[in-house]
Write a protein that holds these residues in place. Structure first.
Motif, short mmCIF file in Angstrom:
data_model
loop_
_atom_site.label_atom_id
_atom_site.label_comp_id
_atom_site.label_asym_id
_atom_site.label_seq_id
_atom_site.Cartn_x
_atom_site.Cartn_y
_atom_site.Cartn_z
N ALA A 61 1.06 -1.36 -0.25
CA ALA A 61 0.00 -0.40 -0.06
C ALA A 61 1.15 1.52 -0.01
O ALA A 61 0.95 2.37 -0.53
N TYR A 66 -0.20 5.06 -0.61
CA TYR A 66 -1.56 4.83 0.95
C TYR A 66 -0.63 4.30 1.57
O TYR A 66 -0.51 3.64 2.58
N THR A 69 -3.08 3.67 7.18
CA THR A 69 -3.95 2.66 7.77
C THR A 69 -5.19 2.78 8.99
O THR A 69 -4.48 3.22 9.40
N GLU A 96 -11.74 2.64 -0.42
CA GLU A 96 -11.00 3.41 0.67
C GLU A 96 -11.22 1.58 2.22
O GLU A 96 -10.34 1.67 2.65
N VAL A 114 -8.01 2.24 4.32
CA VAL A 114 -6.31 2.67 3.47
C VAL A 114 -6.59 3.85 2.93
O VAL A 114 -7.75 4.14 2.79
N ARG A 116 -3.56 7.90 1.57
CA ARG A 116 -3.01 8.66 1.07
C ARG A 116 -2.39 9.02 1.87
O ARG A 116 -0.93 8.63 2.31
#
Length: 157
Positions: A61, A66, A69, A96, A114, A116
């Motif tokens: 990720a 991303y 989390t 997401e 998730v 960015r």
């Protein structure tokens, strides 16, 4: 829900495919001590029965942008089946949200989300979660690091 009975070769096939779903049938057959045709028949039977649900790549990720989390604990106003299903359908459309679990107890759903960065998560939270129909509260926990992350389940051979 009753579990199916599997012989030692089925369990070996499942364990090996869980480690490396990209191996060829010939490679798999050699690893489990079969020739290719019966190995392929067993794999197809495991797929058709739904034991093997899919094959996919495990993506990093962070390398795809991303960076965070978050686990979101969602409480709903109503736990009527139609309302639970409506929420599941709603979050099912949000890319997401990577995982969604209905829980027993104080919290109705646990979501793995998730984003960015924190700003994009905050936008997602206010635009999609806290404002969702039937949602009464959302509590979030930002992950610091992942100490363990294993795909699949333990397969005892």
């Amino acid at each position: 829900m009753a579990s199916q009975k599997f012989d030692q070769i089925d369990l070996q096939i499942l364990a090996e495919l869980q480690k490396n779903g990209r191996m060829t049938n010939v490679e798999l057959a050699q690893m489990v001590g079969l020739t290719a045709p019966p190995c392929l028949r067993r794999v197809r039977a495991l797929e058709e029965s739904g034991v093997i649900r899919s094959y996919h790549a495990d993506l990093d990720a962070a390398k795809l942008g991303y960076g965070i989390t978050v686990f979101a604990m969602v409480s709903l106003r109503s736990q009527a089946e139609a309302d639970l299903k409506a929420f599941e359908d709603y979050v099912g459309k949000l890319p997401e949200v990577r995982e969604c679990y209905m829980l027993n107890g104080e919290i109705d759903f646990l979501l793995k989300v998730v984003a960015r960065d924190l700003q994009s998560f905050q936008s997602f939270l206010t635009a999609h979660l806290t404002s969702a129909p039937n949602v009464t509260s959302v509590k979030t926990s930002l992950t610091i690091r992942t100490a363990k992350q294993l795909a699949g389940i333990p397969v005892e051979t």
